[in-house]
Design a protein around this motif. Structure first.
Motif, short mmCIF file in Angstrom:
data_model
loop_
_atom_site.label_atom_id
_atom_site.label_comp_id
_atom_site.label_asym_id
_atom_site.label_seq_id
_atom_site.Cartn_x
_atom_site.Cartn_y
_atom_site.Cartn_z
N ARG A 1 0.70 -1.23 -0.04
CA ARG A 1 0.07 -0.10 0.02
C ARG A 1 0.82 1.15 0.16
N GLN B 1 -1.25 3.80 -1.29
CA GLN B 1 -2.09 3.69 -2.71
C GLN B 1 -2.87 2.64 -1.83
N PHE B 2 -4.14 2.65 -2.61
CA PHE B 2 -5.32 1.79 -2.22
C PHE B 2 -5.88 1.16 -3.42
N ILE C 1 -11.04 0.19 2.04
CA ILE C 1 -9.82 -0.34 2.30
C ILE C 1 -10.10 -1.56 3.49
N ILE D 1 -4.10 2.62 9.03
CA ILE D 1 -4.88 3.11 7.64
C ILE D 1 -5.27 4.58 7.38
N TYR E 1 -2.18 10.13 1.94
CA TYR E 1 -2.46 9.92 0.55
C TYR E 1 -3.16 11.26 0.09
#
Ligand code: F6R
Length: 618
Positions: free
Chosen positions: A280, A289-290, A399, A421, A428
């Motif tokens: 990720r 990144q997801f 996610i 997360i 992000y």
């Protein structure tokens, strides 16, 4: 909350069902029951208390049939009694039912059924639904081929049932078949080798099969040992389905060498964090990144604010994410209890992106908040641990946490992975706006280092245990922190009260002067979170205010913080770290402290009283 297990196959059903119910014990319950259709009759055993009590009762029933179902009940309608425990059998003896959820219009249906000669042995809404199915079953004409009237009678009864349900039904005249349906309460079909199962949670059936079908709201499934079909409750049309593979095995949900699941899951956190971040980070090493957000970078750039909703521990994770998005992306964020949001009519700005966080993916309030936001036309993304759960399916994207099953009722590894997360999300979003490449690289490196920092904190477990021994007798405790550690203070207080039953409150450290300081005395210790940063001296001043009032002080402080001599009675050191990682590292000592205090007090850590792992009723 309540748990469901059903089995059709060649093995003796009762031991398999009881084994499945044991795997659902962590969800919280107060009674349990099992029914097997054998020798032309429903053989029913039910007992209040633990599944172990049911096992004792089951021995007297000499179960031998290969087709049955079982239930763990968390009381909603009617007290905790053997009579109110499930399964229920209709008064004409034809239908047996287990049910998760609440039938809201049960009183009207009961009146209708009483007028038609049905009688009731319990105070439950479930028995009402059971008799309603029996009523329709008796009326339904026998079908030319097979006994489709079984499915039809369930469907017709459900047309009149308002509320939520996950049900499994057996009919005396139809051995070897189960009918199961859901609306708002999870159900999973297990497709085994010559056997079929149904459960409210994968954990109950994963020892027999990893091939599952997640039933959707408004669907009804008809199971036999070798096949199954799914139709809609509304019209009876065939419903499309896919068979998914569960990506964890029964060993992941077993205790191993640990005393409790909570302990196991606290110690699993370094690996859980590694799993949650795997794959990720972008190749340039400056952002996250997801895969499943289902929103383009362009759409993301059009977002002007964020709204986060969740419950309990997951809400605390949202509050930390709020702090980090504000910090890294300079964007407005609002957090709300999902249970409040659903009724509050919050004005939402046009370009708001809505997020929910939920370990289980089944929390009814969070699901309702998601639905409310979607109804208003907003895109909703979800951070969820349980794959295939209702929230995961209903969200527009999201996610997965990838931390494996969390069995302990008190959330630990799911929490820290939600924090991780959240930090990745803030990174992000920040990198799409003003956060520089260099700052992005720093944050990525810091996040990659989080598992090792957590390992270092875990090495202090014996020290924290010794502190817990000295503090286990207190009846009140304060948890105080500031900025991104204020939600960790809330989490510390929640952890302590839910598993040790000590009254605890979490507060912003400086806010304590505006009320909670009245609680402070030699009988009320305060746990302070003291990271090194701009306002460390302010936090130290708050500690001094507590000390001046004879309050015992436990400091969870960064290694570099110099605490004035005699200020803290106990000190737990946490490693220096980046702000993105700090809440994760600070969460671990509060988890350990609460855990060891609860153990010291002899509490049932994994099954705290009155609590359920996944709260599927309002
Ligand atoms: C506390 C705890 C609960 C849950 C809450 C939401 O330790 O576990 O507060 O966090 O019930 O549950 P999920 O995350 O499944 O929506």
């Amino acid at each position: 909350m309540c748990g469901i297990v059903g089995y059709i196959g060649k093995q003796k059903a009762a031991p398999l069902i009881i084994e499945g119910l044991k795997r659902l014990e962590y969800r919280g319950y107060d009674s349990a029951g099992v029914v097997v259709l054998e020798d032309g009759a429903f053989n029913v055993a039910k007992k209040i208390g633990r599944v172990a009590n049911l096992e004792g009762e089951a021995a007297r029933h000499h179960f031998h049939g290969t087709f049955g179902m079982g239930h763990t009940r968390w009381a909603t309608h009617g007290g905790v009694t053997d009579a109110n425990a499930h399964p229920h059998v209709s008064s004409d003896g034809q239908i047996a039912l287990i049910h998760n959820g609440v039938i809201e219009n049960y009183a009207t249906i009961k009146k209708f059924l009483l007028g038609r000669g049905f009688t009731f042995k319990s105070e439950t809404d479930t028995e009402v639904l059971c008799n309603l199915i029996a009523y329709h079953y008796a009326k339904e004409p026998p079908a030319a081929e097979g006994d489709s009237r079984f499915v039809e009678s369930v469907r017709k009864a459900l047309h009149h049932a308002e509320g939520t349900y996950g049900i499994v039904v057996m009919a005396l005249a139809v051995p070897g078949e189960l009918v199961t349906a859901r609306k708002g309460s999870p159900l999973i079909l297990g497709i085994g080798d010559g056997e079929s199962l149904v459960a409210s949670d994968v954990a109950a059936i994963v020892s027999r099969t990893q091939n599952v079908v997640y039933l959707k709201d408004g669907e009804i499934a008809h199971l036999r040992a070798k096949d199954f079909s799914i139709t809609t409750v509304a019209s009876g049309e065939a419903a499309a389905h896919v068979i998914d593979k569960v990506n964890w095995s029964i060993a992941d949900a077993e205790l191993g060498a640990y005393a409790h699941f909570m302990e196991k899951e606290i110690f699993e956190q370094p690996v859980a964090l590694e799993n949650a971040m795997r794959g990720r980070f972008a190749e340039d090493g400056s952002t996250a990144q997801f895969g499943g957000l289902n929103i383009t970078a362009n759409e993301f750039r059009g977002i002007e604010r964020f709204m986060f909703c969740a419950c309990g521990t997951a809400l605390h994770a949202c509050m930390v994410t709020e702090h980090l998005i504000e910090r890294f992306a300079r964007m407005p964020v609002e957090c709300d209890y999902a249970s409040e949001f659903r009724y509050r009519n919050t004005p939402l700005y046009r370009n708001t992106l809505f997020f929910v966080k939920s370990q289980s993916g089944e929390t009814i309030d969070t699901l309702a908040a998601l639905r409310e936001a979607k109804r208003k036309g907003y895109k909703v993304l979800a951070v969820v641990n349980v794959v295939g759960s209702t929230i995961a399916r209903e969200a527009d994207g999201g996610i997965y946490q990838h931390v494996g099953p969390e069995v302990g009722v008190a959330s630990t590894k799911a929490f820290t992975s939600q924090l991780l997360i959240g930090a990745m999300l803030a990174l992000y979003i920040g990198r799409m706006r003003d956060l520089s490449f260099g700052d992005g690289v720093q944050i990525v490196n810091a996040l990659k280092g989080a598992p090792d920092l957590v390992r270092r904190v875990l090495q202090q477990a014996p020290h924290i245990r010794a502190i817990a021994r000295r503090y286990a007798h207190y009846t009140d405790m304060l948890f105080l922190g500031r900025l991104s550690l204020f939600p960790i203070a809330l989490e510390g207080a929640l952890k302590l009260k839910e598993i040790s039953y000590i009254h605890a409150e979490g507060y912003p450290a400086a806010e304590m002067k505006h009320g909670p300081i009245a609680l402070v005395s030699e009988k009320c210790p305060s746990v302070f979170l003291v990271p090194n940063g701009d306002i460390v001296n302010k936090i130290i001043s708050s500690m001094q205010e507590i000390k001046a009032r004879k309050g015992p002080v436990i400091a969870i402080a960064s290694e570099s913080v110099e605490l004035p001599a005699g200020l803290a009675d106990e000190v737990i050191r946490i490693p220096e770290c980046h702000d993105a990682v700090l809440p994760i590292v600070a969460a671990v000592p509060v988890q350990l402290l609460s855990y060891y205090i609860a153990v010291e007090r002899g509490c049932d850590v994994d099954k705290p009283r009155n609590l359920a792992k996944s709260v599927t009723v309002e």
